[in-house]
Design an enzyme around this catalytic site. Structure first.
Site, short mmCIF file in Angstrom:
data_model
loop_
_atom_site.label_atom_id
_atom_site.label_comp_id
_atom_site.label_asym_id
_atom_site.label_seq_id
_atom_site.Cartn_x
_atom_site.Cartn_y
_atom_site.Cartn_z
CG ASP A 52 -2.56 0.73 1.10
OD1 ASP A 52 -3.44 0.28 1.22
OD2 ASP A 52 -2.26 1.74 0.88
CG ASN A 56 -7.93 -4.24 -3.20
OD1 ASN A 56 -9.18 -3.98 -3.18
ND2 ASN A 56 -7.45 -3.22 -1.63
CE1 TYR A 86 -12.77 3.15 -8.67
CE2 TYR A 86 -15.32 2.35 -9.27
CZ TYR A 86 -14.37 2.22 -8.26
OH TYR A 86 -14.18 1.25 -7.54
CE LYS A 126 -12.06 -0.24 -9.73
NZ LYS A 126 -11.18 -0.29 -8.70
CB THR A 134 -14.69 0.42 1.89
OG1 THR A 134 -14.94 0.36 1.53
CG2 THR A 134 -14.79 -0.99 1.85
P1 NAP Z 1 -10.11 1.87 0.75
O1 NAP Z 1 -10.34 1.57 2.10
O2 NAP Z 1 -9.71 3.40 0.92
O3 NAP Z 1 -8.80 1.02 0.53
C1 NAP Z 1 -7.73 1.55 -0.84
C2 NAP Z 1 -6.54 1.08 -0.70
O4 NAP Z 1 -6.15 1.26 -1.05
C3 NAP Z 1 -6.43 2.30 0.85
O5 NAP Z 1 -5.02 2.19 1.36
C4 NAP Z 1 -5.39 3.77 -0.43
O6 NAP Z 1 -4.61 4.66 -0.13
C5 NAP Z 1 -5.41 3.14 -1.16
N1 NAP Z 1 -3.75 3.41 -2.37
C6 NAP Z 1 -4.50 4.07 -3.31
N2 NAP Z 1 -4.17 4.39 -3.96
C7 NAP Z 1 -2.50 3.54 -4.13
C8 NAP Z 1 -1.50 3.05 -4.75
N3 NAP Z 1 -1.25 4.18 -6.14
N4 NAP Z 1 -0.49 2.11 -4.49
C9 NAP Z 1 -0.82 1.83 -3.50
N5 NAP Z 1 -2.24 1.33 -3.16
C10 NAP Z 1 -2.86 3.07 -3.05
O7 NAP Z 1 -10.96 1.50 -0.81
P2 NAP Z 1 -11.95 0.15 -0.56
O8 NAP Z 1 -13.52 0.30 -0.51
O9 NAP Z 1 -11.90 -1.05 0.19
O10 NAP Z 1 -11.63 -0.15 -2.18
C11 NAP Z 1 -10.35 -1.02 -2.38
C12 NAP Z 1 -11.04 -1.39 -3.74
O11 NAP Z 1 -11.93 -2.36 -3.69
C13 NAP Z 1 -10.70 -0.19 -4.82
O12 NAP Z 1 -9.92 -0.97 -6.33
C14 NAP Z 1 -12.05 -0.34 -5.11
O13 NAP Z 1 -11.90 0.38 -6.78
C15 NAP Z 1 -13.08 -1.04 -4.58
N6 NAP Z 1 -14.10 -1.41 -4.74
C16 NAP Z 1 -14.47 -0.91 -3.18
C17 NAP Z 1 -16.22 -0.82 -3.67
C18 NAP Z 1 -16.55 -0.06 -2.33
O14 NAP Z 1 -17.67 -0.32 -2.11
N7 NAP Z 1 -15.89 -0.18 -1.14
C19 NAP Z 1 -17.28 -1.44 -4.31
C20 NAP Z 1 -16.42 -2.39 -5.63
C21 NAP Z 1 -15.33 -2.00 -5.91
P3 NAP Z 1 -5.27 6.22 0.02
O15 NAP Z 1 -6.73 5.56 1.37
O16 NAP Z 1 -4.43 7.11 0.42
O17 NAP Z 1 -6.08 6.59 -0.38
#
Ligand code: NAP
Length: 254
Positions: free
Chosen positions: A39, A92, A158, A162, A193
Site C-alpha cells: 500500500d 486491489n 472509475y 473497472k 469502507t
Molecule cells: P480503501 O479503504 O480506500 O482502500 C484502498 C487502499 O488502496 C487505500 O489504503 C489506498 O490508500 C490504497 N491506494 C490508493 N492508491 C494507491 C496506490 N497508487 N498504490 C497503492 N495503494 C494505493 O477502499 P476500498 O473500498 O477497500 O477499495 C479497495 C478496492 O475495491 C478499490 O480498487 C475499489 O475501487 C474497489 N471497490 C470498492 C467498492 C466499495 O464499495 N468500497 C466497490 C467496488 C470496488 P489511500 O487511502 O491513500 O487512497
C-alpha cells in the site's frame, strides 16, 4: 476453508492497509498463507501486518505506489526474495477519483484514476506472472467493481478503469489458461469502507441512499469480498478462470 488450505502459500494484497484489502490480507493469513501487505499508506499497513503477527501469522509490509511500474517490479521481487515464491495475488488498490460528468472530468483526474486502477493492475500482473510461470502455478484476482459491469453516471474514469480491469482479466486468463495460472476478477457492489464514506460523508442520508441502491437492502462488508477472493485463489476454484465475479447483493442482477 481449513487452515491447511493455503499453508505454505505466499499471497500479496495491494491496497492491503484498509478496507477490502485489509480484510483479505487477514483472511489469507487465517488460511495459513504468508502475506505481503502492499500500500502507499504505511502506518495502517503496518497495523495490518501486526494484526496478522499477533495471531501467529507471517506478514511483511511493502510501501508501493502501484501506478509506478518500477516500484511494482521491486515490490514483487521483494515478496519472492522474502518468502521464496508467489502463489496468490489480489491486485486491489484503487481510488474513486473525483465526481464529474464525462465532459467535465478533468484530464488530471482521468489520468490519475486510470494509472492506479487500470495500469496499476496491469503492472502487478506483468511482474507477478513470470514468477508464477516459474513456479508452474498461480492464481490472480483483480479488483474490478459493479462499475466494471454497468455504467455509473459521474465517475467516467472509475467506470472505464473497472471495465478495463475485467477486459484485462479475461485476456490474461486466456493467455495463461494452459499454464496453470488462473486469473479472475471480483466485482463488489457497495461495500462499507472509507471509500464509500468519502462518497456519502460517512453517515445519514447519503449512506441510507447507498444502502437503498442494494437489492439486499444493506451494504456489503469487506469480509464478504475477502471470502470470495480466498475461494477464487484456492484449489476449490480450480475450474474457474476469466470470470468477473459479482459480490454485490444482487446489484447487477436487475
Ligand atoms: P480503501 O479503504 O480506500 O482502500 C484502498 C487502499 O488502496 C487505500 O489504503 C489506498 O490508500 C490504497 N491506494 C490508493 N492508491 C494507491 C496506490 N497508487 N498504490 C497503492 N495503494 C494505493 O477502499 P476500498 O473500498 O477497500 O477499495 C479497495 C478496492 O475495491 C478499490 O480498487 C475499489 O475501487 C474497489 N471497490 C470498492 C467498492 C466499495 O464499495 N468500497 C466497490 C467496488 C470496488 P489511500 O487511502 O491513500 O487512497
Amino acid at each position: 476453508m481449513t487452515a491447511a488450505h493455503n499453508e505454505k502459500k505466499v499471497a500479496l494484497v495491494t491496497g492491503g492497509s484498509t478496507g477490502i484489502g485489509k480484510a483479505t490480507a487477514l483472511a489469507f493469513a487465517e488460511t495459513g498463507a504468508k502475506v505481503a501487505v502492499v500500500d502507499i499508506v504505511e502506518e495502517e499497513g503496518k497495523k495490518t501486518v501486526d494484526a496478522i503477527k499477533e495471531k501467529g501469522g507471517q506478514a511483511i509490509f511493502i510501501k508501493t505506489d502501484v501506478s509506478d511500474a518500477g516500484q511494482v517490479k521491486d515490490m514483487v521481487d521483494k515478496v519472492v526474495d522474502t518468502f521464496g515464491g508467489l502463489h496468490c495475488a489480489f491486485n486491489n488498490a484503487g481510488i474513486e477519483g473525483e465526481q464529474a460528468t464525462t465532459a467535465d472530468c478533468t484530464v488530471e483526474n482521468w489520468n490519475r484514476v486510470i494509472s492506479i486502477n487500470l495500469s496499476g493492475v496491469w503492472y502487478c500482473m506483468k511482474y507477478e506472472i513470470p514468477h508464477m510461470l516459474e513456479a508452474g502455478k498461480g492464481s490472480i484476482v483483480n479488483m474490478a467493481s459493479v462499475a466494471g459491469r454497468v455504467g455509473f453516471a459521474n465517475i467516467p474514469a472509475y467506470t472505464a478503469s473497472k471495465h478495463g480491469v475485467n477486459g484485462l482479466t479475461k485476456t490474461a486468463a486466456l493467455e495463461y489458461a494452459t499454464r496453470n495460472i488462473r486469473v479472475n476478477a471480483v466485482c463488489p457492489g457497495i461495500i462499507d469502507t472509507a471509500m464509500i464514506d468519502r462518497f456519502t460523508g460517512g453517515e445519514g442520508e447519503g449512506k441510507e441512499q447507498m444502502e437503498a441502491m442494494e437489492p439486499v437492502g444493506r451494504m456489503g462488508r469487506p469480509e464478504e469480498v475477502a471470502d470470495a477472493v480466498i475461494w477464487l485463489c484456492s484449489d476449490k476454484a480450480s475450474f474457474v478462470t476469466g470470470h468477473p465475479l459479482a459480490v454485490d447483493g444482487g446489484f447487477v442482477a436487475r
